[in-house]
Design a protein around this motif. Structure first.
Motif: not given
Length: 346
Positions: A35-39, A263-276, A309-317, A324-325
């Motif tokens: 996670x970034x920022x890490x906790x 979802x916001x637990x982490x695993x859900x972030x990968x779901x849409x990538x599998x669809x693509x 800052x010139x990079x890609x940093x996406x959220x889930x939406x 948030x992190x």
């Protein structure tokens, strides 16, 4: 008046790949910060299946560019995953292992090293030996501890791997199991009216289907299963089923042109990538203008909302910048979608 320069989506895909290292890169053995920022405690979890998809994403870049650096990055992920898993291919989750096997199968093709192909076969054989049973119908269970729980996340990649291994080897055992798993998935978890794929059945040993979990990756897996079985068997009607599910997913699961947060637990972030990823396998063999338009619209939204800052940093939406992190699983979905767009633009 001059028209604006066309966007170089291959360059964007490279930037997305490099953004993974920029934001999440970490010294071994961690390799990628969860996670970034890490906790405190955010790196305590070893996300085996996230790393499997990171390997897949690096192979997307290698296939697009033939850049040996991308292949080196893929090999480094495999090495890290195995080292952190006590030099074993296996864990308790059959879907985790199958994601890794699918990436290993691609790695074999990319390198010509049949060691990786043998590892993919070893995972397939392990899942059949330890996860296949007749509870709720002949199919693959989700994990060792729950042989009674069957779902799309386990059977979907099993079908895809089975079909690909059959094409490689002509060994009927792969196709026999793959078709049996596909028939079970279709009859048990796919809505016959619109092709929507439910998540699983019998999780609480009550024979109930989990209708509350409406996830994009289940739709993507069924698309991929249909496409790969069509390639293995020559049954073109399976492409009709894939198209129906793909269109239903866009209709049912998007808001303002992008998939909603799942979802916001982490695993859900990968779901849409599998669809693509598996939507791309359909679009490679069949033109579906509405789905191509979805890829364009959604990736445009992603890149409009996510630069930092010139990079890609996406959220889930993808209609809004993250506040948030964020887990690197979410970054992987953005990379996979951008690679699909880059391929489409070529």
């Amino acid at each position: 008046m001059t028209s604006p320069s066309p966007i170089d989506w291959s360059a964007r895909a490279d930037l997305a790949q490099d953004s993974l290292d920029h934001f999440y890169g970490a010294p071994e053995p961690q390799f990628l910060t969860n996670w970034v920022p890490a906790a405190p405690g955010s790196n305590d979890t070893f996300n085996y299946w996230w790393l499997a998809h990171a390997l897949d994403a690096r192979l997307d870049a290698f296939e697009r560019t033939s850049d040996p650096l991308r292949l080196e990055q893929a090999l480094a992920i495999r090495s890290n995953l195995l080292a952190r898993n006590e030099d074993s291919l296996f864990n308790d989750y059959f879907d985790d292992m199958l994601w890794f096997a699918l990436a290993l199968h691609r790695l074999a093709a990319a390198t010509g090293d049949q060691t990786f192909h043998a590892e993919a076969v070893a995972v397939w054989e392990h899942t059949v030996a330890h996860g296949w049973n007749d509870i709720e119908g002949a199919s693959l269970s989700w994990r060792t501890q729950q042989p009674y729980y069957k779902n799309a996340p386990a059977n979907g990649p099993f079908i895809i791997l089975s079909a690909r291994l059959f094409v490689d080897t002509a060994d009927d055992k792969f196709l026999t199991y793959g078709k049996q798993s596909f028939d079970w998935l279709t009859q048990t978890l796919v809505n016959p009216k619109d092709g929507f794929v439910e998540d699983g059945i019998n999780r609480a040993e009550d024979h109930a289907i989990d209708l509350q979990w409406r996830f994009t990756y289940n739709q993507g897996l069924y698309i991929g299963a249909c496409v790969e079985l069509a390639a293995a068997t020559g049954d073109a009607s399976l492409l009709d089923a894939a198209e129906r599910t793909a269109l239903t997913a866009v209709r049912e699961l998007t808001t303002d042109g992008v998939f909603t947060q799942e979802g916001t637990d982490g695993d859900e972030g990968l779901f849409k990538g599998v669809y693509y990823r598996y939507l791309q396998t359909l679009l490679a063999v069949r033109a579906v203008p509405a789905l191509s338009e979805f890829v364009q619209t959604s990736t445009d939204r992603l890149w409009a909302s996510s630069p930092v800052d010139g990079w890609l940093f996406p959220g889930n939406d993808w209609n809004a910048a993250p506040t948030v992190s964020m887990p690197y699983s979410t970054m992987l979905s953005a990379i996979m979608a951008t690679e699909v767009r880059a391929r489409a633009e070529r």
